[in-house]
Design an enzyme around this catalytic site. Structure first.
Site, PDB file in Angstrom:
ATOM      1  N   ASN A  90       0.789  -1.060  -0.013  1.00  0.00           N
ATOM      2  CA  ASN A  90      -0.001  -0.029   0.042  1.00  0.00           C
ATOM      3  C   ASN A  90       0.898   1.310  -0.151  1.00  0.00           C
ATOM      4  O   ASN A  90       0.309   2.485  -0.424  1.00  0.00           O
ATOM      5  CB  ASN A  90      -1.045   0.007   1.067  1.00  0.00           C
ATOM      6  CG  ASN A  90      -1.736   1.373   1.510  1.00  0.00           C
ATOM      7  OD1 ASN A  90      -2.470   1.699   0.601  1.00  0.00           O
ATOM      8  ND2 ASN A  90      -1.197   1.954   2.489  1.00  0.00           N
ATOM      9  N   TYR A 158       2.584   9.236 -12.074  1.00  0.00           N
ATOM     10  CA  TYR A 158       1.994   8.526 -11.332  1.00  0.00           C
ATOM     11  C   TYR A 158       1.098   7.251 -11.846  1.00  0.00           C
ATOM     12  O   TYR A 158       1.191   6.081 -11.672  1.00  0.00           O
ATOM     13  CB  TYR A 158       1.015   9.506 -10.070  1.00  0.00           C
ATOM     14  CG  TYR A 158       0.244   8.420  -9.456  1.00  0.00           C
ATOM     15  CD1 TYR A 158       0.562   8.097  -8.071  1.00  0.00           C
ATOM     16  CD2 TYR A 158      -1.266   8.310  -9.744  1.00  0.00           C
ATOM     17  CE1 TYR A 158      -0.085   7.502  -7.349  1.00  0.00           C
ATOM     18  CE2 TYR A 158      -2.092   7.531  -8.714  1.00  0.00           C
ATOM     19  CZ  TYR A 158      -1.539   7.166  -7.346  1.00  0.00           C
ATOM     20  OH  TYR A 158      -2.163   6.436  -6.750  1.00  0.00           O
ATOM     21  N   LYS A 162       1.646   3.345 -11.399  1.00  0.00           N
ATOM     22  CA  LYS A 162       0.665   2.496 -11.161  1.00  0.00           C
ATOM     23  C   LYS A 162       0.322   1.519 -12.283  1.00  0.00           C
ATOM     24  O   LYS A 162      -0.199   0.405 -12.026  1.00  0.00           O
ATOM     25  CB  LYS A 162      -0.508   3.362 -10.693  1.00  0.00           C
ATOM     26  CG  LYS A 162      -0.441   3.965  -9.497  1.00  0.00           C
ATOM     27  CD  LYS A 162      -0.079   2.863  -8.377  1.00  0.00           C
ATOM     28  CE  LYS A 162      -0.178   3.765  -7.074  1.00  0.00           C
ATOM     29  NZ  LYS A 162      -0.010   2.615  -5.830  1.00  0.00           N
TER      30      LYS A 162
END
Length: 267
Positions: A90, A158, A162
């Site tokens: 996470n 980002y 991801k």
């Protein structure tokens, strides 16, 4: 509730937000939970909240960008509990707003990729030997992002990081599945947490709510519930999956919100 009874779970980035929600639910389902991140005071507060409710947890410092810190986390966890059954990746140091392609410097790009992709890769690499020792293998749950679902006006680094997490998930599942090590990815939608609620503009909430297919924003427990399932033996036939937990945000064509405003089904 003992869906994770006797399992040892490491939840990275569990000193705030979604990580807290995951860790608390894991503990309520019987897991021994390792809370880790850079903020010891906040981490200890999470541990205290879990133990007050009858769960078991301890805090361990970890900086996702420092390999030695990651290695020590798993070594100390294995020494304390004798095994590691679950890893939830996470932790991520960088938020959504990093810029367009022409705005990003190499330093900015490297910084985002280091924390959000390299960090997930290295925690996965480090936990594999411990899970390979288990007769029952293990479960790795990566926290991805809806940013990887399509191009956007910003957040370039980002989104790319991801998207890399998505592929890392499938590669890990493919390479280690026959050793009973499963790997799945959860992609959250807009999650409003106690930590970020004051910083989420109402205009942003309105945009998301008009596109979400349910009548509320997400909360950390929504992600935690999916992670509990993926960490548990209930999902023993689920691996290599990229699962959206976004209230249906990515389930429809991009014009739904606008046509809804026109009270029209289609053009």
């Amino acid at each position: 509730m003992d869906r994770l009874k006797d399992k040892v779970a490491v939840v990275t980035g569990s000193t705030s937000g979604i990580g807290i929600g995951i860790a608390r639910l894991f503990a309520s389902e019987g897991a021994k939970v390792v809370i880790c991140g850079r903020r010891e005071e906040k981490g200890q507060a999470v541990v205290e909240s879990i133990t007050k409710e009858g769960g078991e947890a301890f805090y361990h410092f970890m900086d996702i960008t420092v390999p030695e810190s990651v290695e020590k986390l798993f070594a100390d966890t294995a020494e304390k509990y004798g095994k590691i059954d679950v890893l939830v990746n996470n932790a991520a140091n960088v938020g959504l707003k990093d810029g367009r392609v022409d705005e990003l410097t190499l330093e900015m790009w490297d910084h985002v990729l280091q924390s959000d992709l390299r960090g997930t890769f290295y925690t996965t690499k480090c936990v594999l030997p411990y899970m390979q020792k288990n007769e029952t293998g293990g479960s790795i749950v990566n926290i991805g992002s809806m940013a990887s679902c399509g191009g956007d006006l910003g957040s370039t680094a980002y989104a790319c990081a991801k998207a890399g997490v998505d592929m890392l998930t499938q590669s890990t599942a493919t390479q280690y599945g026959k050793q009973n090590i499963r790997c799945n990815c959860v992609r959250p939608g807009l999650i409003v947490t106690p930590q970020n609620e004051a910083n989420v503009p109402q205009a942003l909430k309105d945009i998301f709510l008009s596109n979400i297919m349910v009548n509320r924003y997400g909360c950390p427990e929504d992600i935690g519930n999916m992670c509990v399932y993926l960490a548990s033996d209930e999902s023993s036939y689920v691996s290599g999956q990229i699962i959206n937990v976004d209230g249906g945000l990515n389930s429809h064509v991009s014009t739904v919100a606008q046509f809804r405003q026109l009270n029209s089904r289609t053009w």
